[in-house]
Design a protein around this motif. Sequence first.
Motif, PDB file in Angstrom:
ATOM      1  N   LEU A  90      37.305  35.132  34.867  1.00 50.49           N
ATOM      2  CA  LEU A  90      35.762  36.345  35.884  1.00 50.49           C
ATOM      3  C   LEU A  90      35.044  35.464  37.183  1.00 50.49           C
ATOM      4  O   LEU A  90      35.160  34.499  37.307  1.00 50.49           O
ATOM      5  CB  LEU A  90      34.798  35.873  34.886  1.00 50.49           C
ATOM      6  N   ILE A  91      35.918  36.343  37.384  1.00 48.07           N
ATOM      7  CA  ILE A  91      34.585  36.268  38.898  1.00 48.07           C
ATOM      8  C   ILE A  91      34.173  37.231  40.052  1.00 48.07           C
ATOM      9  O   ILE A  91      33.635  38.560  39.405  1.00 48.07           O
ATOM     10  CB  ILE A  91      36.442  36.666  39.916  1.00 48.07           C
ATOM     11  N   ARG A  92      32.666  36.948  40.423  1.00 46.17           N
ATOM     12  CA  ARG A  92      31.605  37.338  40.922  1.00 46.17           C
ATOM     13  C   ARG A  92      31.831  37.136  42.345  1.00 46.17           C
ATOM     14  O   ARG A  92      31.324  36.402  42.766  1.00 46.17           O
ATOM     15  CB  ARG A  92      30.483  37.383  39.908  1.00 46.17           C
ATOM     16  N   ILE A  93      31.391  37.988  43.070  1.00 47.37           N
ATOM     17  CA  ILE A  93      31.100  38.645  44.212  1.00 47.37           C
ATOM     18  C   ILE A  93      29.576  39.235  44.733  1.00 47.37           C
ATOM     19  O   ILE A  93      30.250  40.543  44.567  1.00 47.37           O
ATOM     20  CB  ILE A  93      32.345  38.825  45.634  1.00 47.37           C
ATOM     21  N   GLY A  94      29.032  38.572  44.713  1.00 51.20           N
ATOM     22  CA  GLY A  94      27.402  39.213  45.013  1.00 51.20           C
ATOM     23  C   GLY A  94      27.463  40.609  43.703  1.00 51.20           C
ATOM     24  O   GLY A  94      27.342  39.978  42.586  1.00 51.20           O
ATOM     25  N   PRO A  95      27.434  41.368  43.825  1.00 51.73           N
ATOM     26  CA  PRO A  95      27.472  42.598  42.300  1.00 51.73           C
ATOM     27  C   PRO A  95      28.184  43.108  41.738  1.00 51.73           C
ATOM     28  O   PRO A  95      28.830  43.283  40.800  1.00 51.73           O
ATOM     29  CB  PRO A  95      26.326  43.207  42.802  1.00 51.73           C
ATOM     30  N   TYR A  96      29.493  42.478  42.274  1.00 45.78           N
ATOM     31  CA  TYR A  96      30.812  43.186  41.748  1.00 45.78           C
ATOM     32  C   TYR A  96      31.582  42.111  40.872  1.00 45.78           C
ATOM     33  O   TYR A  96      31.315  40.971  41.208  1.00 45.78           O
ATOM     34  CB  TYR A  96      31.462  43.367  43.075  1.00 45.78           C
ATOM     35  N   ARG A  97      32.061  42.451  39.990  1.00 43.16           N
ATOM     36  CA  ARG A  97      32.370  41.612  39.041  1.00 43.16           C
ATOM     37  C   ARG A  97      34.461  42.159  38.920  1.00 43.16           C
ATOM     38  O   ARG A  97      34.602  43.431  39.424  1.00 43.16           O
ATOM     39  CB  ARG A  97      31.986  41.779  37.258  1.00 43.16           C
ATOM     40  N   PHE A  98      35.297  41.028  38.487  1.00 38.69           N
ATOM     41  CA  PHE A  98      36.978  40.661  39.043  1.00 38.69           C
ATOM     42  C   PHE A  98      36.911  40.337  37.474  1.00 38.69           C
ATOM     43  O   PHE A  98      36.351  39.253  36.792  1.00 38.69           O
ATOM     44  CB  PHE A  98      36.846  40.497  40.011  1.00 38.69           C
ATOM     45  N   ARG A  99      38.032  40.317  36.835  1.00 37.43           N
ATOM     46  CA  ARG A  99      39.323  39.900  35.326  1.00 37.43           C
ATOM     47  C   ARG A  99      40.360  39.568  36.361  1.00 37.43           C
ATOM     48  O   ARG A  99      40.877  40.721  36.140  1.00 37.43           O
ATOM     49  CB  ARG A  99      38.528  40.279  34.305  1.00 37.43           C
ATOM     50  N   LEU A 100      41.297  38.542  35.708  1.00 38.57           N
ATOM     51  CA  LEU A 100      42.339  37.823  35.899  1.00 38.57           C
ATOM     52  C   LEU A 100      42.760  38.192  34.381  1.00 38.57           C
ATOM     53  O   LEU A 100      42.645  37.517  33.816  1.00 38.57           O
ATOM     54  CB  LEU A 100      42.216  36.778  36.743  1.00 38.57           C
ATOM     55  N   ASP A 101      43.920  39.327  34.694  1.00 39.89           N
ATOM     56  CA  ASP A 101      44.226  39.227  32.826  1.00 39.89           C
ATOM     57  C   ASP A 101      45.653  39.086  33.066  1.00 39.89           C
ATOM     58  O   ASP A 101      46.410  40.371  33.860  1.00 39.89           O
ATOM     59  CB  ASP A 101      44.349  41.002  33.131  1.00 39.89           C
ATOM     60  N   GLY A 102      46.570  38.242  33.359  1.00 39.89           N
ATOM     61  CA  GLY A 102      48.122  37.889  33.170  1.00 39.89           C
ATOM     62  C   GLY A 102      47.986  38.302  34.720  1.00 39.89           C
ATOM     63  O   GLY A 102      47.067  37.295  35.625  1.00 39.89           O
ATOM     64  N   SER A 103      48.948  39.000  35.911  1.00 41.77           N
ATOM     65  CA  SER A 103      48.672  39.014  36.803  1.00 41.77           C
ATOM     66  C   SER A 103      48.123  40.443  38.024  1.00 41.77           C
ATOM     67  O   SER A 103      47.546  40.573  38.396  1.00 41.77           O
ATOM     68  CB  SER A 103      50.182  39.716  37.638  1.00 41.77           C
ATOM     69  N   ILE A 104      47.052  41.127  36.913  1.00 40.36           N
ATOM     70  CA  ILE A 104      46.729  42.129  36.843  1.00 40.36           C
ATOM     71  C   ILE A 104      44.996  41.620  37.076  1.00 40.36           C
ATOM     72  O   ILE A 104      44.363  40.716  35.912  1.00 40.36           O
ATOM     73  CB  ILE A 104      46.178  42.906  36.004  1.00 40.36           C
ATOM     74  N   LEU A 105      44.409  42.060  38.370  1.00 39.41           N
ATOM     75  CA  LEU A 105      43.183  41.889  38.779  1.00 39.41           C
ATOM     76  C   LEU A 105      42.595  43.225  38.550  1.00 39.41           C
ATOM     77  O   LEU A 105      42.572  44.047  39.178  1.00 39.41           O
ATOM     78  CB  LEU A 105      43.091  41.279  40.403  1.00 39.41           C
ATOM     79  N   ARG A 106      41.353  42.435  37.384  1.00 39.53           N
ATOM     80  CA  ARG A 106      40.614  44.130  37.367  1.00 39.53           C
ATOM     81  C   ARG A 106      39.341  44.029  37.724  1.00 39.53           C
ATOM     82  O   ARG A 106      39.432  43.085  38.002  1.00 39.53           O
ATOM     83  CB  ARG A 106      40.886  44.575  35.667  1.00 39.53           C
ATOM     84  N   ILE A 107      39.258  45.446  37.877  1.00 41.34           N
ATOM     85  CA  ILE A 107      37.984  45.204  38.729  1.00 41.34           C
ATOM     86  C   ILE A 107      36.681  46.277  38.545  1.00 41.34           C
ATOM     87  O   ILE A 107      37.323  47.512  38.063  1.00 41.34           O
ATOM     88  CB  ILE A 107      38.565  46.546  40.407  1.00 41.34           C
ATOM     89  N   PHE A 108      35.532  45.905  38.369  1.00 40.49           N
ATOM     90  CA  PHE A 108      34.871  46.388  38.287  1.00 40.49           C
ATOM     91  C   PHE A 108      34.171  47.246  39.081  1.00 40.49           C
ATOM     92  O   PHE A 108      33.150  46.108  39.821  1.00 40.49           O
ATOM     93  CB  PHE A 108      33.738  45.951  36.291  1.00 40.49           C
ATOM     94  N   THR A 109      32.791  48.364  38.575  1.00 44.15           N
ATOM     95  CA  THR A 109      32.611  48.747  39.687  1.00 44.15           C
ATOM     96  C   THR A 109      30.925  47.747  39.278  1.00 44.15           C
ATOM     97  O   THR A 109      30.400  46.902  38.290  1.00 44.15           O
ATOM     98  CB  THR A 109      31.748  50.437  39.291  1.00 44.15           C
ATOM     99  N   PRO A 110      29.938  47.581  40.501  1.00 47.04           N
ATOM    100  CA  PRO A 110      28.849  47.200  40.609  1.00 47.04           C
ATOM    101  C   PRO A 110      28.167  47.470  38.987  1.00 47.04           C
ATOM    102  O   PRO A 110      27.868  48.254  38.848  1.00 47.04           O
ATOM    103  CB  PRO A 110      27.952  47.584  41.360  1.00 47.04           C
ATOM    104  N   GLN A 111      27.894  46.332  38.482  1.00 44.24           N
ATOM    105  CA  GLN A 111      27.046  46.165  36.799  1.00 44.24           C
ATOM    106  C   GLN A 111      25.117  46.620  36.824  1.00 44.24           C
ATOM    107  O   GLN A 111      25.082  46.279  38.078  1.00 44.24           O
ATOM    108  CB  GLN A 111      27.797  45.667  35.478  1.00 44.24           C
TER     109      GLN A 111
END
Length: 705
Positions: A90-111
């Motif tokens: 689980l990656i956090r940069i400021g209010p943004y969130r990302f998750r690494l699933d295999g080779s796929i980086l999933r990007i979430f809008t600011p929660q």
Amino acid sequence: MHPANQASVEAPPLPEVDLNLWQVHLGRHPMQKRSGELDLELNHPTVSREHATIFKRAGHYFLRDHDSANGSHVDGQRVQGEVELRPGALIRIGPYRFRLDGSILRIFTPQQMRLDGIDLVKQIFKSSARTTLLHPTSISVQSGDFIALLGCSGSGKTTLLNALCGYAPATGGQLLLNGEAVDRQLDLFRTSIGYVPQDDIVHTELTVEQVLAYAAELRLPQGMLPHERRRLIDDVLDKLHMTLHQHKLVSNLSGGQRKRVSVAVELLTKPSFLFLDEPTSGLDPGMEEEFMELLGRMRNRQSIGVVLVTHRLDYVAEQCNYVAMLSHGYLTFFGPMAEAIPFYSTALPTAKLQPISEVAAEKQYPKIYQALEASTPIESKAVAGEYHRSTYYERFLKHRVRNAAQRIAPQQNKTRPVSQAPFFSQWLTLTRRYASTMFNRHKRLTLAANLLLPIALGLLVLLASLSDRGGSIFTTRAENPAFPTKVVGDYTNAQILLLALTLLALFLGSFNAISEVVKEKAIYKRERMLFLQVGPYILSKLAVLSAFSVLQMLLLAAVVLPLASLPAQGVWLPTWLELTVTLMLTTIASVALGLAASAALKEQEQMPIVLVVLIIPQLLLSKALNPQLPNAISWLNNLTISRWGLEAMANSTNLNQIDDNPFFAKPLYHALDAADLGLNWLVLIAATVLLTVAAIIIQQRKDQR
């Protein structure tokens, strides 16, 4: 998201990226590199211009942080340099969130952010007695909430507010941001919180534009360009309807406008939560209503969670979606204001409330206040227990608190907040800001008075030390055949003159500095929560105050020394120049002494007595006043600034060689001794360094308390 160049692989749509195909650059304005690279723009002021890069190397995935101001976090830990990403990271940069699933980086809008206090307790200890200001209290604040903390004086509402925003942390319980302990993500917490106390925490000597410009330099990432900061400032001014007032001094604004400036400073970092302690206190009714409406618009447009302490029940009913009623440190109700009437009608019979269908709610709210104020701690505890067993608790608070408790992440190492700006950059900005507060054109009369003071005092000293033998204190070397090295003059008055000059340098330096830390304690504490380093803060004051004090010494020397008929030559330089250098070194050391004392003070009212304590012992221990100090206390003279300043000047003027010196056989001072003069100057420089370090340490320890 933008492809770096026309690549053979089409740029993927949000919300995911295949890291086998793309290297991803993250930032506010990430730099495009070459084919196969993507720029993901994260438009938030807490994100650095080039923040981080996620890439694949030798079959593994990595994140590299580019020395970002607020950091990149992987699984709750701040990244230093480069880190390998494990599966599911689980990656956090400021209010943004990302998750690494295999080779796929999933990007979430600011929660949507949420801040939860779980069983918060605040206790203080005085004279071994323990006092509980806030009993175990759980409360939740989410983006878009508008919560009013209500209660009579001493009910614990400000204590709860300060515990939630971190201004005065609770002594027990947990504070969670998005279900994770705050002390494990201090970088995110400090940029997610805006805090406006009851007293304005901005420099009133500056214009609105200057206040925001310096705040932007200090709070926003270093990589942000000037025009980007300017755009943010203009946007905040526009939202708060302060554009037309940006060139006015804060001190010339109305109470409501000053409060808006305080809010504007906090909005620069686009916080998720805004905490305000009695923001309408001291405002007239019209300004109160206008300010509350402004907060309501901010909540609606920007989804900021607003929490405020107030006594204005009429505005609360109109603007707030929740209220928290406290009494004797107990949370007795949390929910919509309209629901408080039916709850307290049964839980607090002394309020004598009536159904809303019979009597309007706004006419009954004061009765709740009065009943809670008249209640005892035991009765308040009973009402709080009644609330936690009621359906109101089930409907409005229990599910929030339960969800927060379930989301508490496993314990990890605590992280420490990292300063936004490098040491020198922060010192430079603080120095410029402090100089602006001292030397702005609107303080010309005050500055003129402070510069005339050493001139007036110098003339007074000169008159007081004039010799009764024709007005000459020093002269050139005499032609006395018995003592060819002696100087004709008046030893007593010469010594008085040198002592007075030393004490003036000591007094003016200490006086200039002694209030400068303690008077800003509210501003300092707020900025310390965010980014402020103690070293640059103290050193910025030392630089500006030293420059001003040196200017005073130059004026003092220019008035006094030409009229003192000094010997032409000192140890190394002309006598007048050596005395001027000594005065400057003495006053700079005294500035450092004043800053150390100011850091130690708790209240500004203590300043006069402390200033007396700093100055009088240096006079009493002086050789000029007491040549034969008892052995038991003579060593204390070595610890005074005045001792080294006076001896340096006595050395430069060859004071021992004046022909009427009563201590000629056993001189008190060295005479034209290069080693001794060098030692005196070196000690004054060392005293400046040691006292500055002491001021920094004292302030740091005060922070810890």
